[in-house]
Design a protein around this motif. Structure first.
Motif, PDB file in Angstrom:
ATOM      1  N   LYS A 153      24.251 -20.621 -11.166  1.00  0.00           N
ATOM      2  CA  LYS A 153      25.126 -19.453 -11.190  1.00  0.00           C
ATOM      3  C   LYS A 153      24.702 -18.451 -12.260  1.00  0.00           C
ATOM      4  O   LYS A 153      24.680 -17.239 -12.023  1.00  0.00           O
ATOM      5  CB  LYS A 153      26.580 -19.879 -11.407  1.00  0.00           C
ATOM      6  N   TRP A 155      21.694 -18.069 -13.551  1.00  0.00           N
ATOM      7  CA  TRP A 155      20.429 -17.468 -13.144  1.00  0.00           C
ATOM      8  C   TRP A 155      20.652 -16.421 -12.059  1.00  0.00           C
ATOM      9  O   TRP A 155      20.014 -15.367 -12.062  1.00  0.00           O
ATOM     10  CB  TRP A 155      19.465 -18.546 -12.644  1.00  0.00           C
ATOM     11  N   ALA A 156      21.544 -16.725 -11.117  1.00  0.00           N
ATOM     12  CA  ALA A 156      21.830 -15.787 -10.025  1.00  0.00           C
ATOM     13  C   ALA A 156      22.411 -14.481 -10.574  1.00  0.00           C
ATOM     14  O   ALA A 156      22.033 -13.384 -10.141  1.00  0.00           O
ATOM     15  CB  ALA A 156      22.775 -16.419  -9.012  1.00  0.00           C
ATOM     16  N   GLU A 157      23.333 -14.575 -11.529  1.00  0.00           N
ATOM     17  CA  GLU A 157      23.921 -13.379 -12.125  1.00  0.00           C
ATOM     18  C   GLU A 157      22.859 -12.568 -12.862  1.00  0.00           C
ATOM     19  O   GLU A 157      22.849 -11.336 -12.821  1.00  0.00           O
ATOM     20  CB  GLU A 157      25.047 -13.772 -13.092  1.00  0.00           C
ATOM     21  N   GLN A 159      19.648 -12.498 -12.142  1.00  0.00           N
ATOM     22  CA  GLN A 159      18.781 -11.902 -11.129  1.00  0.00           C
ATOM     23  C   GLN A 159      19.350 -10.604 -10.571  1.00  0.00           C
ATOM     24  O   GLN A 159      18.608  -9.650 -10.300  1.00  0.00           O
ATOM     25  CB  GLN A 159      18.593 -12.872  -9.954  1.00  0.00           C
ATOM     26  N   ARG A 160      20.651 -10.564 -10.349  1.00  0.00           N
ATOM     27  CA  ARG A 160      21.273  -9.424  -9.670  1.00  0.00           C
ATOM     28  C   ARG A 160      21.200  -8.138 -10.468  1.00  0.00           C
ATOM     29  O   ARG A 160      21.503  -7.066  -9.936  1.00  0.00           O
ATOM     30  CB  ARG A 160      22.731  -9.775  -9.319  1.00  0.00           C
ATOM     31  N   ASP A 170      18.450 -13.977  -3.645  1.00  0.00           N
ATOM     32  CA  ASP A 170      19.599 -14.413  -4.423  1.00  0.00           C
ATOM     33  C   ASP A 170      19.687 -15.942  -4.407  1.00  0.00           C
ATOM     34  O   ASP A 170      19.695 -16.569  -3.343  1.00  0.00           O
ATOM     35  CB  ASP A 170      20.880 -13.813  -3.846  1.00  0.00           C
ATOM     36  N   LEU A 171      19.772 -16.553  -5.568  1.00  0.00           N
ATOM     37  CA  LEU A 171      19.704 -18.010  -5.659  1.00  0.00           C
ATOM     38  C   LEU A 171      20.895 -18.697  -4.999  1.00  0.00           C
ATOM     39  O   LEU A 171      20.738 -19.748  -4.363  1.00  0.00           O
ATOM     40  CB  LEU A 171      19.593 -18.437  -7.123  1.00  0.00           C
ATOM     41  N   GLU A 172      22.087 -18.115  -5.135  1.00  0.00           N
ATOM     42  CA  GLU A 172      23.245 -18.727  -4.486  1.00  0.00           C
ATOM     43  C   GLU A 172      23.133 -18.637  -2.963  1.00  0.00           C
ATOM     44  O   GLU A 172      23.513 -19.568  -2.247  1.00  0.00           O
ATOM     45  CB  GLU A 172      24.532 -18.058  -4.969  1.00  0.00           C
ATOM     46  N   TRP A 173      22.608 -17.505  -2.474  1.00  0.00           N
ATOM     47  CA  TRP A 173      22.400 -17.372  -1.033  1.00  0.00           C
ATOM     48  C   TRP A 173      21.348 -18.362  -0.545  1.00  0.00           C
ATOM     49  O   TRP A 173      21.510 -19.000   0.498  1.00  0.00           O
ATOM     50  CB  TRP A 173      21.984 -15.947  -0.690  1.00  0.00           C
TER      51      TRP A 173
END
Length: 516
Positions: A153, A155-157, A159-160, A170-173
């Motif tokens: 989570k 890392w995903a934030e 990245q965005r 997107d890592l969560e996707w």
């Protein structure tokens, strides 16, 4: 394009023996060469290089029409094809009888950029500095099924916040999209000191080279392929950082890398074309050369967007909508909430099964498991990213756009038109109605068409060239497989050009479609 290939363009990194300096055009400008259209990639006082939208450039002298930033009006120049690339989509145009005033405008433009170019050259670091910087980076390859959700989570934030970041990276996707094959997801974590400065996701074996004849797939070549997720590498734009990443990938047991959306104006593209590490360890190949990636910039209003078309075109669009409305009430259903997904999928799959792409080739939404797609749409809705549409006439579903709004863009991932409604231009009508909706309600910065087709160019306000890149490892099997793949593509391109030259391509397509 017709005739034999002449004087292929030199690879990047090799000095060109031209009498005139040449400037790269950023952003790429549209150009018209005879009846063909494309993008200008670079220009000199003696000619220009273009990336064609289709392999149809004439060999004989043609009129070249393109804009110059120092001119108020597009310039028109006589030109002749000097060379054609192997793919048939890149060409060099030599100017003929160039007016002195136009030559002076081109010279002024190139000269105005020379001082900036000199500064950039002087600002480059030495090889010893690069080696020192390389050693300052640390990289780890993580298997996704072993990654902690808390780290994911954060890392995903992170990245965005990066420019050009898309849903597909997107890592969560990715965790949701590939939840049943997490063992194939690879994350490369780049660190500098104690700080994470890059997270790059790949998926193993999601893409393989396919030998094709036109639109027909003849055979897949089995290879262990790492496919980059997203449009960009989320790491510092430094050669040392890129060397560190690709050096780590070389430690993996893979045959090839596949990058679907490589911008030719990006640091990634320049690195792939000039890096000594890439040249030594990989064979670089693009299937069709750079193609225009089309966008609509959603600034102003829908009315101002429509004014870019001629009065005749606007009149035709209104007539198409009027004709459709004569058959019954026309409605546009927008889908953004979980409660709307089931009704959307019922309509979308009804249409998808009736598209010509599915009936002839088995392509599109109808080829995917409906339960999997429903699960993905629910995920998008939960995050506020879902934005899809269905066009109905007299309560009958006739076209759809499955899309999402993520970051600065609305992306049309999958579209479908019921073949029985094609004569009513429902594909154009739904696009314009969706654009009208996007302009009015929480507009993103861009409408991203995604996969380039000729239809998109009629509506785009801008575009940039991109390429699908294969990097084959310099080992026996990958090189053998790449030779087979390149040979199949060459046969397909040359056969298509030959059929087109004799006016047989369209006839053959119609005959195959009837049999399909």
């Amino acid at each position: 394009m017709h005739g034999a290939r002449q004087n292929p363009s030199p690879p990047l990194g090799v000095p060109e023996r031209r009498s005139c300096p040449r400037r790269r055009v950023q952003p790429a400008a549209h150009v018209k060469v005879g009846a063909s259209r494309g993008l200008v990639s670079n220009i000199s006082e003696g000619g220009l290089s273009i990336i064609a939208a289709a392999p149809e450039i004439e060999q004989q002298i043609s009129m070249v029409v393109f804009p110059l930033p120092v001119s108020e009006e597009p310039v028109e120049i006589k030109g002749q094809v000097a060379w054609l690339s192997e793919s048939g989509r890149e060409a060099g145009i030599r100017f003929i009888d160039l007016p002195e005033r136009t030559r002076a405008s081109i010279h002024e433009w190139i000269s105005s950029e020379s001082s900036a170019g000199t500064f950039q050259q002087q600002g480059r670091v030495s090889r010893s500095q690069i080696r020192a910087s390389y050693q300052s980076y640390n990289i780890r390859e993580l298997h996704f099924d072993r990654v902690l959700n808390r780290s994911l989570k954060s890392w995903a934030e992170w990245q965005r916040q990066i420019q050009d970041h898309t849903l597909y990276g997107d890592l969560e996707w990715i965790a949701h999209r590939f939840q049943h094959e997490k063992e194939n997801i690879r994350l490369f974590i780049l660190e500098k000191g104690n700080e994470i400065v890059g997270v790059v996701p790949f998926v193993l074996n999601r893409e393989q080279p396919v030998c094709e004849l036109g639109q027909y797939a003849l055979a897949k070549i089995p290879m262990r392929t790492l496919c980059l997720q997203g449009y960009t590498l989320n790491i510092p734009r430094e050669e040392a950082a890129y060397d560190r990443l690709f050096g780590e990938i070389l430690q993996s047991d893979v045959d090839a890398l596949y990058i679907e959306n490589a911008k030719t104006s990006s640091f990634l593209w320049d690195y792939l074309r000039s890096s000594s590490l890439i040249r030594q360890e990989f064979h670089f190949y693009t299937t069709k050369g750079p193609l225009p990636h089309c966008l609509i910039r959603l600034d102003g209003t829908f009315e101002s967007y429509m004014k870019r078309f001629s009065a005749k075109t606007r009149k035709n669009r209104l007539r198409e909508l009027k004709t459709l409305r004569e058959l019954g009430p026309v409605t546009l259903m927008r889908v953004s909430r979980q409660s709307e997904i089931d009704a959307f999928l019922e309509s979308a799959y009804y249409i998808a099964q009736r598209t010509w792409q599915f009936k002839r080739f088995g392509w599109g939404l109808a080829s995917r498991d409906q339960g999997v797609v429903r699960n993905e749409l629910r995920f998008l809705a939960e995050h506020g990213w879902l934005r899809s549409y269905v066009l109905k006439c007299d309560a009958v579903s006739c076209s759809f756009i499955l899309g999402h709004q993520y970051g600065s863009s609305f992306h049309a991932e999958t579209v479908g038109v019921d073949d029985a409604w094609r004569t009513y231009s429902v594909g154009t009508i739904i696009l314009l109605l969706v654009l009208e909706n996007l302009f009015k309600d929480n507009p993103p910065e861009f409408y991203d068409f995604g996969t380039p087709i000729k239809f998109h160019e009629n509506f785009a306000t801008e575009s940039y060239p991109e390429a699908r890149v294969w990097l084959f490892r310099r080992r026996a099997y990958p090189l053998l497989a790449s030779s087979v793949y390149r040979a199949c593509n060459a046969v397909s391109i040359n056969a298509g050009a030959l059929l087109n030259r004799f006016g047989l391509k369209l006839k053959l397509k119609k005959m195959l479609w009837k049999r399909g």
